[in-house]
Design a protein around this motif. Sequence first.
Motif, short mmCIF file in Angstrom:
data_model
loop_
_atom_site.label_atom_id
_atom_site.label_comp_id
_atom_site.label_asym_id
_atom_site.label_seq_id
_atom_site.Cartn_x
_atom_site.Cartn_y
_atom_site.Cartn_z
N GLY A 8 30.85 19.97 14.87
CA GLY A 8 30.50 18.81 15.68
C GLY A 8 31.40 17.64 15.36
N SER A 9 31.39 16.67 16.23
CA SER A 9 32.18 15.46 16.05
C SER A 9 31.31 14.24 16.30
CB SER A 9 33.36 15.44 17.02
OG SER A 9 34.23 16.50 16.74
N GLU A 27 21.19 16.00 6.36
CA GLU A 27 19.80 16.10 5.93
C GLU A 27 18.85 15.71 7.06
OE1 GLU A 27 17.31 13.45 2.92
OE2 GLU A 27 18.83 14.66 1.91
N ILE A 28 19.16 14.63 7.76
CA ILE A 28 18.30 14.15 8.85
C ILE A 28 18.26 15.17 9.99
CG2 ILE A 28 18.07 12.37 10.62
CD1 ILE A 28 19.24 10.41 8.47
N ILE A 29 19.43 15.66 10.39
CA ILE A 29 19.49 16.66 11.46
C ILE A 29 18.81 17.95 11.02
CG2 ILE A 29 21.08 18.15 12.75
CD1 ILE A 29 22.96 15.75 12.89
N TYR A 44 28.87 20.47 5.77
CA TYR A 44 30.05 19.82 5.19
C TYR A 44 30.65 18.83 6.18
CZ TYR A 44 29.75 24.07 2.39
OH TYR A 44 29.30 25.10 1.60
N LEU A 45 31.21 17.76 5.64
CA LEU A 45 32.05 16.89 6.45
C LEU A 45 33.45 17.49 6.41
CD1 LEU A 45 30.80 13.40 5.22
CD2 LEU A 45 30.25 14.57 7.36
N ALA A 46 34.22 17.28 7.48
CA ALA A 46 35.53 17.93 7.59
C ALA A 46 36.58 16.93 8.07
CB ALA A 46 35.44 19.09 8.58
N PHE A 47 37.83 17.31 7.90
CA PHE A 47 38.96 16.53 8.40
C PHE A 47 39.58 17.31 9.55
CE2 PHE A 47 38.73 15.35 3.89
CZ PHE A 47 38.64 13.98 4.01
N LEU A 52 32.24 17.63 11.35
CA LEU A 52 31.07 18.23 10.71
C LEU A 52 31.10 19.74 10.91
CD1 LEU A 52 28.16 17.68 9.53
CD2 LEU A 52 27.42 17.55 11.90
N VAL A 53 30.83 20.48 9.83
CA VAL A 53 30.72 21.93 9.90
C VAL A 53 29.41 22.31 9.24
CG1 VAL A 53 31.72 24.13 9.16
CG2 VAL A 53 33.22 22.26 9.79
#
Length: 72
Positions: A8-9, A27-29, A44-47, A52-53
């Motif tokens: 996601g972005s 956590e919220i999602i 995970y956050l991603a570059f 988002l992964v």
Amino acid sequence: MAKYLVTGSYTSESWAAQIENPQNRIEIIGKQMEAMGVKILEGYLAFGDTDLVIIIECKSWLLIILGIHIEA
């Protein structure tokens, strides 16, 4: 149950909100998704092209019904 990788972005508005009020969005999602029968196994956050992964676990028919469209 099957496992899926979902990316996601964030929108510009989402980034602005996150800077103003930092929160663990995964956590919220996760709580919202659990209420629908979907469990987040990893997040995970991603570059790069995606921000988002997450790896989720759910019944495959549930993805079709939900359309897996979640705004963070």
